[in-house]
Design a protein around this motif. Structure first.
Motif, mmCIF file in Angstrom:
data_model
loop_
_atom_site.group_PDB
_atom_site.id
_atom_site.type_symbol
_atom_site.label_atom_id
_atom_site.label_comp_id
_atom_site.label_asym_id
_atom_site.label_seq_id
_atom_site.Cartn_x
_atom_site.Cartn_y
_atom_site.Cartn_z
ATOM 1 N N SER A 1 1.051 -0.933 0.061
ATOM 2 C CA SER A 1 -0.256 -0.128 -0.369
ATOM 3 C C SER A 1 0.839 1.067 0.231
ATOM 4 N N CYS A 2 0.216 2.298 -0.310
ATOM 5 C CA CYS A 2 0.761 3.739 0.404
ATOM 6 C C CYS A 2 0.613 3.868 1.667
ATOM 7 N N SER A 3 2.066 5.033 2.062
ATOM 8 C CA SER A 3 0.813 5.730 3.577
ATOM 9 C C SER A 3 -0.454 6.663 2.663
ATOM 10 N N GLY A 4 -1.046 7.050 3.648
ATOM 11 C CA GLY A 4 -2.313 7.536 3.819
ATOM 12 C C GLY A 4 -3.164 6.998 2.736
ATOM 13 N N PHE A 5 -3.451 5.335 2.750
ATOM 14 C CA PHE A 5 -4.011 4.982 1.286
ATOM 15 C C PHE A 5 -4.112 4.331 1.671
ATOM 16 N N PRO B 1 2.609 -1.053 -5.601
ATOM 17 C CA PRO B 1 1.687 0.454 -5.660
ATOM 18 C C PRO B 1 2.535 1.959 -5.891
ATOM 19 N N LEU B 2 1.901 1.918 -7.142
ATOM 20 C CA LEU B 2 2.654 3.357 -7.593
ATOM 21 C C LEU B 2 1.702 4.545 -6.217
ATOM 22 N N CYS B 3 3.076 4.962 -6.167
ATOM 23 C CA CYS B 3 2.362 6.041 -4.818
ATOM 24 C C CYS B 3 2.637 7.690 -4.613
ATOM 25 N N PRO B 4 1.693 8.559 -4.898
ATOM 26 C CA PRO B 4 1.680 9.983 -5.026
ATOM 27 C C PRO B 4 2.770 10.325 -4.221
ATOM 28 N N ASP B 5 3.809 11.403 -4.567
ATOM 29 C CA ASP B 5 4.827 12.359 -3.940
ATOM 30 C C ASP B 5 4.642 12.420 -2.798
ATOM 31 N N GLY B 6 5.560 12.118 -1.652
ATOM 32 C CA GLY B 6 5.342 12.831 -0.592
ATOM 33 C C GLY B 6 3.964 10.735 0.102
ATOM 34 N N SER B 7 4.304 10.701 -0.600
ATOM 35 C CA SER B 7 3.627 8.613 0.171
ATOM 36 C C SER B 7 4.664 8.312 -0.321
ATOM 37 N N GLN B 8 4.836 6.887 1.666
ATOM 38 C CA GLN B 8 5.577 6.267 1.285
ATOM 39 C C GLN B 8 5.141 4.283 0.513
ATOM 40 N N VAL B 9 5.589 4.238 0.378
ATOM 41 C CA VAL B 9 5.333 2.516 -0.213
ATOM 42 C C VAL B 9 5.459 2.492 1.318
ATOM 43 N N ASP C 1 10.930 5.212 1.320
ATOM 44 C CA ASP C 1 11.121 6.377 1.115
ATOM 45 C C ASP C 1 11.213 5.275 -0.682
ATOM 46 N N ILE C 2 10.566 5.406 -1.421
ATOM 47 C CA ILE C 2 10.771 5.271 -3.114
ATOM 48 C C ILE C 2 10.351 6.480 -4.165
ATOM 49 N N PRO C 3 11.176 7.111 -4.482
ATOM 50 C CA PRO C 3 9.977 7.153 -5.996
ATOM 51 C C PRO C 3 9.594 6.094 -6.826
ATOM 52 N N ALA C 4 7.987 7.125 -7.369
ATOM 53 C CA ALA C 4 7.867 6.108 -8.336
ATOM 54 C C ALA C 4 8.227 5.698 -9.471
ATOM 55 N N PRO C 5 8.410 4.582 -10.037
ATOM 56 C CA PRO C 5 8.747 4.922 -11.117
ATOM 57 C C PRO C 5 7.621 4.923 -12.397
ATOM 58 N N THR C 6 8.320 5.158 -13.373
ATOM 59 C CA THR C 6 7.509 5.740 -14.316
ATOM 60 C C THR C 6 7.734 4.517 -15.542
ATOM 61 N N VAL C 7 5.763 4.606 -15.881
ATOM 62 C CA VAL C 7 5.716 3.670 -17.509
ATOM 63 C C VAL C 7 5.024 4.279 -17.572
ATOM 64 N N GLU C 8 5.509 3.941 -18.958
ATOM 65 C CA GLU C 8 4.909 4.686 -20.581
ATOM 66 C C GLU C 8 5.516 3.442 -21.703
ATOM 67 N N ASN C 9 4.502 3.729 -22.675
ATOM 68 C CA ASN C 9 4.436 2.691 -23.805
ATOM 69 C C ASN C 9 4.896 1.199 -23.220
ATOM 70 N N GLY C 10 4.063 0.410 -22.041
ATOM 71 C CA GLY C 10 4.663 -0.829 -22.034
ATOM 72 C C GLY C 10 6.295 -0.525 -21.095
ATOM 73 N N GLN C 11 6.579 -0.033 -20.936
ATOM 74 C CA GLN C 11 8.017 -0.092 -19.908
ATOM 75 C C GLN C 11 7.880 0.466 -18.456
ATOM 76 N N VAL C 12 8.397 -0.299 -17.985
ATOM 77 C CA VAL C 12 8.685 0.458 -16.766
ATOM 78 C C VAL C 12 10.011 1.158 -16.253
ATOM 79 N N GLN C 13 9.911 2.417 -15.869
ATOM 80 C CA GLN C 13 11.299 2.732 -16.054
ATOM 81 C C GLN C 13 12.077 3.141 -14.080
ATOM 82 N N ASN C 14 12.960 1.769 -14.439
ATOM 83 C CA ASN C 14 13.479 2.349 -12.723
ATOM 84 C C ASN C 14 12.886 1.467 -11.341
#
Length: 497
Positions: free
Chosen positions: A368-372, A382-390, A440-453
């Motif tokens: 989950s994410c903190s706050g959720f 989970p892909l968490c918004p800025d300021g939210s922890q995994v 504290d993990i920056p949310a990975p970027t998912v674009e065009n069927g690929q996930v970065q970092n």
């Protein structure tokens, strides 16, 4: 601190894997071939991928260890060693699967003839030895274990395949001859995680998680207190790829790296005496328990200390190890009455490191994410918004059989509470361990069927870093006075630490 100096049991298959991996390591990680092509789709505003091909992506083997019962105590060490060798055989076969894609493209029977067939023969030999060891020690081995020798191959998007039925004789080769050119290794050379392993926390429905394996014992009635122990976040950098509970005496028995807090002498070769005499990272020095879980890694190209080692990069576990920003370890009570003390050296495993291939019968993951925190998922990161922890949270089994500190499959001596919070079949309620890890993990970027970092949990190689394979382990090494304090606090309804 004391060390057990008995000879390490290193399975032969581990040595084979090590030699093969040394040939395949590049850039700090094992270079896995691409596994299956993906088609991009837009799903509820969240980019996801699904498999568009059926090329064999991983190896699905029945979990023999979970089927074994009533192993005499004097045979358990040998049986655990044989099971660890079997795990290494799967790792070796999976590596061969991942590095022979070109050969598979030219021969639709390659996987069956050169990987799965020989693997079945090797597993059959180990099962025969396990049966012999059990019978020699005065037990009665299950004559049907041979049915679990065969494995099958299956696509990465097909969870809970037929491996548990002991089948897989045909190798699952549908589409196996295709030489597909997807980029599902995300450009970093390892199999998983892929884009479909992630979900935007906003797309998760509140209170939708099936938590049958994670039922909390605490509630409004019964013993309502709690006891919190602060053991840090592994500031001492205690890592290894052993598993003292499931593979005692076997080097690299987990095939993935664990974080440890609490006991500071925890590896596969630690005796109960070693644990009792060890230092602890817990503030309360009476708690020498060991709490451990697979590390999370950020697949950002970082070369960790284990980048070329078994359990680490040589088995596909690559990238920066992420320590939790906070590790909350808490014991709570029972909704139906008082709890009793845990016996010293009680061993508990929760979750299943092989649940991607085993199915979810023993899965106990909660992401989950903190706050959720009303939105929990078991099979997605989970892909968490800025300021939210995994968040990784887990509620352990809290019903004990009243006799054993361990069992042949490391599960039968413990059970979860029933729906009403009671323990069944004469089991007794003990303090329930609950662990909450925040990152504290920056949310990975998912674009065009690929996930970065992406970030991912360390796993057995053939489990493809799936989030459902998350698991936690615990050995109780509290001294008697502290355990009694924990029990009294919980039964009095107080919150202590």
């Amino acid at each position: 601190m004391g060390r057990n100096t008995r000879k390490r049991r290193t399975p032969l298959a581990t040595k084979i894997v090590a030699g093969a991996a040394a040939l395949a390591v590049g850039g700090g990680g094992l270079v896995w071939a691409n596994f299956y092509a993906s088609a991009h789709e837009d799903h509820g505003g969240h980019n996801r991928t699904r498999s568009a091909g059926a090329q064999v992506a991983t190896i699905d083997c029945p979990d023999v260890g979970q089927k074994i019962r009533d192993v005499p105590d004097r045979a358990r060490g040998e049986v655990d060693g044989e099971l660890a060798t079997m795990d290494s055989q799967i790792t070796n076969a999976y590596q061969r699967l991942a590095t022979t894609r070109r050969a598979q493209a030219g021969d639709s029977q390659f996987v069956q003839n050169t990987i799965l067939g020989p693997l079945k023969d090797r597993r059959k030999a180990i099962i025969d030895r396990i049966q012999l060891e059990i019978n020699r020690a005065g037990g009665k081995a299950d004559d049907n274990l041979d049915e679990l020798a065969g494995c099958q191959g299956r696509p990465a998007d097909q969870q809970n395949g037929g491996g548990q039925n002991g089948g897989g004789q045909d190798g699952g080769q549908d589409g196996g001859g295709q030489d597909q050119e997807g980029d599902d290794d995300n450009g970093n050379g390892v199999a998983g995680p892929v884009a479909d392993d992630f979900v935007d926390i906003n797309d998760v429905q509140p209170n939708s998680r099936d938590s049958r394996n994670g039922l909390a014992a605490d509630g409004d009635g019964g013993s309502t207190g709690s006891f919190t122990t602060d053991c840090g976040v592994n500031e001492n950098n205690l890592f290894n790829s052993d598993n003292l509970i499931a593979a005692p005496g076997v080097d690299n028995g987990a095939h993935h790296t664990h974080d440890y807090v609490g006991n500071q002498d925890n590896d596969a070769f630690s005796s109960d005496e070693d644990l009792a005499n060890a230092d602890t990272s817990c503030q309360n020095q009476g708690d020498k328990s060991t709490y451990y879980w697979p590390v999370l890694r950020l697949q950002d190209g970082t070369q960790e200390f284990d980048a070329n080692d078994q359990g680490g990069g040589a088995e596909g576990n690559i990238g920066k190890i992420l320590k939790p920003a906070e590790a909350q370890i808490r014991f709570v009570g029972s909704r139906q009455g008082d709890v009793v003390a845990m016996p010293k050296f009680l061993r508990v495993i929760t979750g299943d490191a092989k649940s991607f291939t085993n199915g979810d019968a023993n899965a106990n993951t909660s992401w989950s994410c903190s706050g959720f925190e009303d939105r929990q998922v078991t099979d997605k990161y989970p892909l968490c918004p800025d300021g939210s922890q995994v968040l990784r949270t887990v509620n352990f089994q809290s019903c004990w059989d009243g006799q054993n500190i361990d069992s042949a499959n490391h599960r039968d001596h413990m059970a979860f509470v029933q729906e009403d919070g009671s323990c069944a079949n004469g089991f007794q309620a003990v303090p329930q361990l609950q662990i909450r890890l925040a990152y504290d993990i920056p949310a990975p970027t998912v674009e065009n069927g690929q996930v970065q970092n992406p970030y991912a949990v360390d796993s057995f190689p053939e489990q493809l870093h799936k989030p459902i394979t998350d698991h936690n382990d615990f050995i109780n090494v509290m001294d008697e006075d502290l355990m009694n304090e924990v029990v009294d606090c919980i039964n009095r309804g107080e919150d202590c630490q």
